[in-house]
Every structure is written in structure tokens, then in C-alpha cells.
Design an enzyme around this catalytic site. Structure first.
Site, mmCIF file in Angstrom:
data_model
loop_
_atom_site.group_PDB
_atom_site.id
_atom_site.type_symbol
_atom_site.label_atom_id
_atom_site.label_comp_id
_atom_site.label_asym_id
_atom_site.label_seq_id
_atom_site.Cartn_x
_atom_site.Cartn_y
_atom_site.Cartn_z
ATOM 1 N N HIS A 185 -2.916 -73.186 -17.190
ATOM 2 C CA HIS A 185 -3.531 -71.877 -17.383
ATOM 3 C C HIS A 185 -2.499 -70.834 -16.998
ATOM 4 O O HIS A 185 -1.915 -70.907 -15.906
ATOM 5 C CB HIS A 185 -4.781 -71.746 -16.503
ATOM 6 N N GLU A 235 -9.702 -70.828 -9.798
ATOM 7 C CA GLU A 235 -10.032 -71.104 -11.197
ATOM 8 C C GLU A 235 -9.830 -72.573 -11.576
ATOM 9 O O GLU A 235 -9.648 -72.881 -12.764
ATOM 10 C CB GLU A 235 -9.155 -70.243 -12.124
ATOM 11 N N HIS A 270 -0.638 -66.543 -17.716
ATOM 12 C CA HIS A 270 -0.756 -65.141 -18.146
ATOM 13 C C HIS A 270 0.591 -64.655 -18.660
ATOM 14 O O HIS A 270 1.031 -63.544 -18.355
ATOM 15 C CB HIS A 270 -1.201 -64.267 -16.973
#
Lengths: 266, 266, 266, 266
Positions: free
Chosen positions: C97, C78, C99
Site C-alpha cells: 500500500h 491500515e 502514496h
């Protein structure tokens, strides 16, 4: 089950460490064990955080919760909880009073604490006790013998009682059973709170609760959990010095305990 | 209670470590103590995370929150919180400003923070203060003396005040009382949030709150909790070097504290 | 701010450790920094858990997210998230980035993530992006340049974007600003979730959000938080070997940074 | 994938440690792996907490869950869960039965456990099984072969099954896939519970679930997560002695795995 005084006192210290390490006890709360040779006496640490209690901190009290020998130690102000339950329940040999964050929400909200998974079955039916009902406004501590006796009456034939706006008291036939019921009682409470947030709660049927509790209180489950908690105490650097020997002793026993069943197999 | 400057400064460093280790303070927040010999001054760490503060980081400020001696250190921008409360409340000797995750939800939702278990009684009545009411849009920090004075007025005769969308400020007559009130205030908030999720909240009666708070603020409860938190700081490898001596000193004192009552017994 | 390549790469490794240690990153997620001397390139670890990344794992990519020099390393699938944001936003010098469990509930429920306490102000306005809207059913990873560009468009002039059923991406003008925004963005999300459970949410006014964010992004707040997180990385045994020097270097700087203001005072 | 018995047994011990360290297993629960050379046998620790299991504790059972060689060890009472699933599902090579606090609320509330973020896609469709439906009131343990077979039927062609008021059972084609599905299945459950509390839940579309699960089960994702969890086991001081070699072996492999793709790039 330890068979002499040194062993049972070391096991009491270890139970105090386990219940602290598992998040049940903090600066407050206490655990006791009945004298194995004299049912009119019990052992409990002096007034200090359970995690800090050493073998040398253990005092011997009678069932009026007075020290058997004169002592300079300050004692827990709520020790009558232990004495009055030992008086009322001859089959109880270990008691824990705590304020675990897992069960307090039930003591505050008044929601019933019921078994919702197999390991939670060991709590059985959990009555409520509100000191205010009988004694009005107090400092909320169970200090007077009459207060302890009232709590023991609320416990009745059960194994755990919720104390409104205060905490819980748990009983067991042994320190290991007490520890198992206390830890999984907290787990059951946490899971029940989460299921409440899901909007629906499924509970054990009365038949499931009875069969499952009886199975979980047998030695293999008890021993497996106890060995695990002792290892966690060890990892946390909390193994009490004299109890190191006790922990070592408990291992061959656990191995021995597995043999009978294993021998039938081939 | 420490009786000289070295001891009180070491105790201040220790209180900073305890409140960080118990999850109350993180990179931000601060704790101060009034000068025991001169009520017009107070001690507080220089501008750095409380857990990192050493004895050499402690500065002495007057009640206008200006340094008594010239210093090259950057100071906390919100130190007027401390100075203005010391001005308004002669009986306050220690102050903590924090953003603990346990109490922030109340500062955000506006739900009242009320005592729901015995140890939570020590928070008393907790008023709200919204900086926006008096000062409109700001950077939300209590930097100007007028902002600190406004907060002190909102605190009034109480011991804890919630700051909308910001945090909380807690006061005590000593560092130990402050630490006790701060930690159990957070515990009370966590438990209340969970009871809210259960859909019902039972609170202490006014009589219970008064009697229970008075009992918990007596030396034995305070000492037992303090010793436990010090041990936890030690386990976490956070015991400040100079405070190791202080911790050692506090142990015989605790023992001494228990003797008076114990001596009556035999 | 590090002024040469060795320093910035060490700081990148340290930011990876900090964000792992603070519970933002786990096996997945990634952090990058733009080349300080060449805005058409950026640095990012090779394909491995951020906590495990060493200086020797850092690769240099161009803004099409292709390696500048041939490498045998597997790269993050990604990585276009980073390249496309650097293309679209010249003032952005660092991207994360993740989660994190704190913010995922918002990516799942669609509830708006808004600042609810002063430190949360740094997230600003947080738009949503749903990969499904433009690309239909995918493997939900941002792999194609068009997917990265779409995400960068959704981010627009903001500093954080929520990715539906996936996670979040955060940008900063520096690694320290990025780390600050990422950690306190997670804290803000946790607190907001708890206030939602209380049944009411109070938010920062637009004026408060603007003034407060500007204040918190100044060097003193940034440095104080960074030093705290570095110490926590150190306590967790996670300080990268080469970064130990960097951590040492950062301390005198922090002291230096405090002097200007302090000198005005006496 | 380990290619000889020593390696697979060491990997089984490591999987037990990982799943304990990640909060899935506690004193209870168990993990097994099918014999790589003989599909009619499987390996599983003797009756003890998974975190404590050593290579010397691993026993070899047939698909009726009886020991291949006579043993003095006590065995898990619920081992038929493993045997019956291996019988019913030839492609399954690893099984985990657990009572993780993340998924139990679903087993209690009956709320459907559905994928809500990309990594959660690996759980697929998760059916419920209620032992009471077929067997009435029991001790709630899956002890009889018929009970294990009933559970395997409920699992059907899926990879995870929720057991009402008890726990969950997860299957995988390998230990690494099993570990990945178990950990991220728990993460998915935690996040779903939080989204439920937000009042709205968005789920993966069927197409997203299929594409995303397939992608996440490829070796690079699996290896990256496994290496991270092994490092965490190491940090916690839980790396089993014989597995230290295995951990070392796994690193060059991971490097090798990255080369093919990397070589295409330049």
C-alpha cells in the site's frame, strides 16, 4: 571580493563548481571573470566541462578573446561572448553562458522570462537574441567577434539575455552577483513554467522589481547564498583543492560582514 | 577511438555505466558496439542491467545475433535490434536501445521529436515505428529477426527511431557519438516537452540543424562531454575496475586532441 | 523464491528498502508477504517507515490482521488492507500500500491509469475505490475490517487499485512480482501524465497488454530488475545487515536461472 | 516533546536540517520555536542558510523580534514574521517561513491550495496575503513589525498562509507538527499541480479534512515521519553533532510511545 589574482582565480573555479552543482552547467557552458587589475583582460577555463576545471586550467584572454600568453590549451569556441560583453559593458566583471534546462524552454517557446518571485527580481528585464536574424543559418555557436558583438548589443543595459534555440548569457558586477543572478534566474524560470501550467501568472510590479533587486544584491543576501552553495559543493565532494583555502578564508569574512549591523544592536 | 579489443570492450562497459548514470537506462535497455576488426560481429553485455555489466559479461555475437562461441550466459531477448541495424547500416558501429523517461512521452503521444536547441541537432530526423503495424498484437519485444529488420527499415538512413508504446533506438558511428546523441536526444526531448507546455515550439531550421549537428559531432565536443560523463560515473562510484585504466588512458588522448588547434595559436 | 522463513523475512525487508529507494514509499506506506507455509498468516513490519524496518521489526499477523503472538510493537493502523486482500485472493502472496507521487495525481484527478508502454502492461486494469462511497466522511484510513473488505472487493480480480484522494494498493503472487508491478506501475503513471500534457495518449491494445504482461512476469525479467534494484539499495547504503547474505544468495541463483536456456544454445 | 532548553534548541537545529534536506528550505527561509518556559520569547538561528545553522548559531528573541541579550550576530531581516505570529497566536509554538518550489507556483498563479490527499489535510484552509495590498511597492520582505502583524492577521486562525510572489509561512503547536505540516503541505501542493495538469481536481470533503487532519496530528504519525526524516538527514551526512545525542534520545521515546497501545493487545 577577493583582492588578489590567486584569490579571484580560485573564486572563479569555485563559481564553476557551484554552477555545475546547482544544475546550471553540464558538459557545456562557461563562466569568466574580468582581471581585477586590468579591465582589458579576463580569466576563463580552457575548453573543458566547468565542473572539471582546476586553477591550472585557467587562461588569461584579452577582450578580443585571444590568449595573452601563448598556450597549448584548446579554448572555448564561444569565448567571444565574454570578450564582447566586457568590451561593451565596463561595469560587468563576470559572465556566464549556459544551457540550463530551467531557462531553455523560454528560449524555445519564446515566452517572456519575467520576475515572478522576490529572488527572481535580480534578472531584471530579459531580452531575446536570435542569431538567425542577423547571420542566417549558422552552426548556432557564437564564434565570430561579430556574433559576440551582436549578442552584447541585444543584452544592452540588461543583465541576462535569452538566446533562441540555444541558451542564455548572464552578467554580473562580481562573480558572487553573477552566481546569485544565474541560480535564482533559473529558479524563477522553473516557477514561471509551473505557474504557466496553472493557467495564470502574476508578476512583480516595476516598483517591486526595482526595490527587491536592489535589496537582494546587497552583501548579506549574496554572502548567505554563496556560503550555502559552497557547503553544497563541499558535500558533493567537489571542493577544488586550492579553493579549500579560499572557502576557509570566506568564512571569517562572512562573520566580519555581519558585525557592523550587529554592533548597533544590544 | 580505442584501437584494440580490450580497449573497445572497456569503452563499451563504460558507455553502459554512463548511459545508466545519466538516467537513460535502468534495469532494461542495452548498448552494443561493432567489432572494430570484423564488421560481421558485435559486442554486447549478457542479459543483465547495463549498470551492472562488467567486462567479463560481454559476449560476441554475429549479425544474426547468435553467439560466436558457445556460452552459458542468458542473452538479451531483443538483441536482434542490434544485429539487424548493423546488417542494414555499414557505417553504424554502435547501437543503444532504451526506454528513457525523457523520450517515452513522444512514443506514447505520437508528438514529433524534433531538434529544438543546438545540442539536440544531433538527433536529426526521428521516424516512428509501430510493431503492431506489421506484426499485430505481440509481446511488444523485438525478438524475431523479421521484427528487428522491420525496425531497421523504419530507421532507414536516420540515427534515432521512436518505437510506439515502447522506447527508442539510437545509432552512432562510434560509442562516443552514440552516447552523445543518446544523452542530448533525451535532453532535447525534455526541453521540447516543456516548450509544448508553454504552448509554442520554435524549431531549428533545416540549415541550422545540418550545420550544427556536423559541428557538435567533431572530436572536441565529443571528448569534452565524454570526459564529463566519465567523471560523473567516477563520482557515483560506478567506474568499472578494468575501465579505470581506460579512463586514465583517455585523459592524455584528450589533451593530445586539443594540441593541433592550440599549436596554431600563439 | 526464498524457501524458508528466514529468507522470506529478509526478502521482505529488502523489498521495503527497494520500494523506499525507488521513491514509492516514504515515511508511510507498507509491504507485506504471506507466510509461505501457512496461508492464514502474513508478515509485515511494525509501525515504522518502511526504509527503517529491520528483520527484528517484522511481526506475524493472522488474516484478521491481529498478531499471532502478543507483541509490544505498535502496528500499522491500515494493516487490514493486507489481511482482507489475502482473505479474498488466495493466489496473492504479497501486498503493497503506497502514496507514490507518480500515481497520486490519478487518485486525485480521477483520470484512468492505463498501460501506455510495454513494462506498464503488468498493472493490468486498475479500478478506483472511494472510501467515501460506502463509509461517508472518515479519517480516510482503511482501519476497520469492513473498510479493508470493501477495498478488496474493489480490487476484485485485478492487481492494482487506486484509492481516491489517498493512494494505491498493489498485489502480487510473490514479493518480486509485487515489486516489479509497483515500480513499473509508477513509471507507467509518470509517463502517462507526461503524454496527457502532450495532448494525446496512445494505449496498449488488449492483446498487447495480455501478451506483454505475461512475458514481463517471467523469471528472467523479474530477476534482472530485482538484481538492479538490490544494487541500487547497496549503493545507497541501505542494504540491511541480514539481507546482505540474502543478496549474495540471490546472485548464484540468478546465474543458475539463466543456465537452462543458455544451455540449449551453442 | 523536549523538556529542557538544550533539547529544544537541538530539536530546532534538527528541524532546520530536516526541512533543508526535504527540499523546503534552501539558502533562504527560516524556522523558529517558542521558548517552552517563557511564551514571550523564541529561538531562531542567526542570519545564515538553515542547513548550516548549529546550536551555537541560535539566538533568543523577544516577541518584538529583538535579541534578549546583545549579540554580534546578524539576524534574519524577516524575523518579525515569527514574533508577530507568536504574539497573535498563543497556541503556536513553532513557525517556518519558506519559498519551496512546490508551493511557489500557487503564490504566483493565485490558484487555491486545498487538501487533495489524506496527508495534505493538515494544511487546513490556506489564505493568501499580498504585501502590496497594504504597503504598496516594497522590497517584498516582511521587515517592519506592521508588515509582520499584517501577515499574522491574514493567517488568522489558520496554520498556513501563502504570500503572493514570495512564499509561504506555516505554524504549528510544536516543531514536529510544524515539520509535518510543512513537508506534507509541499507534497500536497506538488500533487495538486499535477492534478491540475490532468484537467480535474477532486478535493477532500470538509468532514474528511477535519477528521483526517486530527488523526494525522496524533503522536504516532508524527513520530513515524520524524524518525524517517532524521534518518534521511543522517544518511545525507547532515546530523548536527549535538543533535546526534538528541536523535538517540528520540528513539527510546518512540519505542515508549508505542507501548501503551501495544500492551492492550495479546
Amino acid at each position: 571580493m577577493p583582492d588578489n589574482l590567486t584569490e579571484i582565480i580560485e573564486e572563479l573555479v569555485l563559481a564553476n563548481r557551484i554552477l555545475s552543482n546547482e544544475g546550471v552547467l553540464d558538459a557545456f557552458g562557461h563562466v569568466s571573470v574580468r582581471h581585477p587589475g586590468d579591465p582589458s583582460r579576463y580569466f576563463i577555463p580552457r575548453h573543458r566541462a566547468p565542473e572539471l576545471a582546476e586553477v591550472s586550467d585557467i587562461v588569461e584572454l584579452n577582450l578580443d578573446s585571444e590568449p595573452v600568453k601563448p598556450t597549448e590549451f584548446r579554448l572555448y569556441s564561444e569565448r567571444v561572448i565574454h570578450g564582447e560583453i566586457y568590451k561593451a559593458r565596463p561595469e560587468v566583471n563576470a559572465v556566464c553562458h549556459h544551457h540550463a534546462h530551467a531557462v531553455l524552454p523560454f528560449a524555445i517557446s519564446g515566452r517572456e522570462l519575467v520576475p515572478v518571485f522576490h529572488l527572481g527580481a535580480v534578472i531584471g528585464e530579459v531580452p531575446f537574441w536570435d542569431q538567425r536574424d542577423e547571420f542566417g543559418d549558422t552552426n548556432m555557436l557564437v564564434i565570430k567577434p561579430a556574433e559576440g558583438a551582436s549578442l552584447a548589443r541585444a543584452l544592452g543595459p540588461h543583465w541576462m539575455v535569452l538566446m533562441r534555440r540555444h541558451g542564455a548569457t548572464v552578467a554580473g558586477t562580481s562573480l558572487r552577483e553573477l552566481t546569485f543572478r544565474t541560480v535564482f534566474g533559473c529558479d524563477n524560470a522553473k516557477l514561471l513554467s509551473q505557474a504557466i501550467a496553472h493557467g495564470h501568472v502574476d508578476t512583480l510590479s516595476p516598483g517591486e522589481a526595482k526595490l527587491t533587486s536592489a535589496h537582494q544584491l546587497r552583501p548579506p543576501s549574496q554572502g548567505r547564498a554563496w556560503d550555502y552553495w559552497v557547503r553544497r559543493v563541499e558535500k558533493a565532494g567537489l571542493l577544488p583543492r586550492p579553493a579549500k583555502a579560499a572557502a576557509a578564508r570566506s568564512k571569517p569574512k562572512a562573520a566580519k560582514a555581519s558585525k557592523p549591523k550587529a554592533k548597533k544592536r544590544r
